[in-house]
Design an enzyme around this catalytic site. Sequence first.
Site, PDB file in Angstrom:
ATOM      1  N   HIS A   1       0.881  -1.176   0.000  1.00  0.00           N
ATOM      2  CA  HIS A   1       0.000   0.000   0.000  1.00  0.00           C
ATOM      3  C   HIS A   1       0.914   1.220   0.000  1.00  0.00           C
ATOM      4  O   HIS A   1       1.922   1.230   0.721  1.00  0.00           O
ATOM      5  CB  HIS A   1      -0.845   0.066   1.269  1.00  0.00           C
ATOM      6  CG  HIS A   1      -1.925  -0.966   1.370  1.00  0.00           C
ATOM      7  ND1 HIS A   1      -1.681  -2.264   1.721  1.00  0.00           N
ATOM      8  CD2 HIS A   1      -3.272  -0.869   1.190  1.00  0.00           C
ATOM      9  CE1 HIS A   1      -2.825  -2.935   1.743  1.00  0.00           C
ATOM     10  NE2 HIS A   1      -3.806  -2.117   1.421  1.00  0.00           N
TER      11      HIS A   1
ATOM     12  N   ASP B   1       2.187   2.538   3.297  1.00  0.00           N
ATOM     13  CA  ASP B   1       3.039   1.627   4.072  1.00  0.00           C
ATOM     14  C   ASP B   1       4.479   1.662   3.578  1.00  0.00           C
ATOM     15  O   ASP B   1       5.416   1.481   4.358  1.00  0.00           O
ATOM     16  CB  ASP B   1       2.495   0.202   4.003  1.00  0.00           C
ATOM     17  CG  ASP B   1       1.129   0.107   4.656  1.00  0.00           C
ATOM     18  OD1 ASP B   1       0.845   0.934   5.546  1.00  0.00           O
ATOM     19  OD2 ASP B   1       0.355  -0.775   4.271  1.00  0.00           O
TER      20      ASP B   1
HETATM   21  C1  XLS Z   1      -8.629  -5.600   3.840  1.00  0.00           C
HETATM   22  C2  XLS Z   1      -8.053  -5.963   2.565  1.00  0.00           C
HETATM   23  C3  XLS Z   1      -6.798  -5.209   2.132  1.00  0.00           C
HETATM   24  C4  XLS Z   1      -6.577  -5.423   0.667  1.00  0.00           C
HETATM   25  C5  XLS Z   1      -5.682  -4.401   0.032  1.00  0.00           C
HETATM   26  O1  XLS Z   1      -9.497  -6.300   4.352  1.00  0.00           O
HETATM   27  O2  XLS Z   1      -7.828  -7.339   2.583  1.00  0.00           O
HETATM   28  O3  XLS Z   1      -5.707  -5.665   2.834  1.00  0.00           O
HETATM   29  O4  XLS Z   1      -6.042  -6.693   0.430  1.00  0.00           O
HETATM   30  O5  XLS Z   1      -6.053  -3.105   0.309  1.00  0.00           O
END
Ligand code: XLS
Length: 443
Positions: free
Chosen positions: A102, A105
């Site tokens: 992300h 992150d």
């Molecule tokens: C949250 C999601 C997130 C996605 C990516 O529940 O799983 O982690 O995989 O934003």
Amino acid sequence: MAEFFADVSPIRFEGPDTDSELAYRVYDPDRVVLGKRMEDQLRIAVCYWHSFAWPGSDIFGAGTFDRPWNDEGRDPIDAAKQKADAAFEFISKLGVPYFCFHDVDLSPQGDTFAETRANLEQMVDYAADHMKATGTKLLWGTANVFSHPRFAAGASTNPDPEVFAYAAAQVKNAIDATHRLGGENYVLWGGREGYETLLNTRMGQESDQFARFLHMVVDYKKSIGFEGTLLIEPKPQEPTKHQYDYDCATVHGFLERYDLVGELFVNIEVNHATLSGHSFHHEVAYSVDNGIFGSIDANRGDPQNGWDTDQFPNSVEEMSLAMYEIMRAGGFTTGGFNFDTKLRRQSMARDDLFHGHIGGIDTLAQSLLVAERLIEDGTLEAARNERYAGWSGVLGEEIMGGTVDLPALEKRVTAGDIDPEPVSGRQEQLENLINRTLWRTVE
Ligand code: XLS
Ligand code: NI
Ligand code: NI
């Protein structure tokens, strides 16, 4: 550079009889399964979010993990670099080919949007150096347009068009970052694209906004020559009460309605599948059968908990049935298995992150071997073919080809030319076949 996981050596395949806990018993990257190396079939990725960015906090308590880059008072760029060093050390010791991230992150948010963007550019360069040094590739990038308070009422589905614009700007930069790092996919998870209450919500308006956003993403992707696949990750709820990307069938209907079929595919998370009231097998089979399958987020849930616990996969049975559907259709193209998994809050030793991933990866590898056996055995495919054989016959082709109508069929039934006999669905026999295959040990 000081190692963060200094006590752990690179993880190797040692086979089922090894005594080592920090070794693969089944995952053997070079083993050829269904015509490809295991590594190339599974295409495993480690995700930044829960493994390196999340401190191990929950709503009742503070972070428990040893993640020094999260300490108060750190220079944000220095901390982000230390996080990247640890992440790439981990990925390369684990010996998997991909990572995913992300935007927030990978790189810290600044005081202004321009500063956030400059930070991202700097950290993308830093990640690129690590990727080169370790041979790691990028499975997908994504933007976090759900954590910041400005997104409390959604990103593209926000009642305020300025929030839509802000999310668009952030997603544009995240696509650029993904493109620059050679990402093979770009993920959109609409964490807050839904509602908390219908009392203040116009669902039709919000759907139109969401579709407009996705068309802008598709247009931008094409304009910069990004060839990765765009993926939507369905989830029924959490954090919102209801999320518009409820499940694969809902996403599929949405894509059809807004002329987006063929532009976006699904990233199916095991835990999201079960939260939507389906099995993971169902979600994979639906999307493979309907041409929208893309990639897998391997996080599983806990059968007793009704939320997204994001645990490492450990059920060979659950994974094997889905793996069978993926592999019988030819396997992944740009997708793969990503681990966006969370350690339990008490798993605070540095090597716990290795144990979690090793177990999950061996579970996937064993599931791949089960899928291989089911495919090579052919009984399951043959049973399905036999069950639908009538549709390749004259009557089936007439019906599907549109050359007969209700009166024509009524005439033949009345004349006694059509008089179907019920046949067994053979469910128990097929269930036994699956179990027999699961019970056979690794060879
Ligand atoms: C949250 C999601 C997130 C996605 C990516 O529940 O799983 O982690 O995989 O934003
Ligand atoms: Ni996910
Ligand atoms: Ni999730």
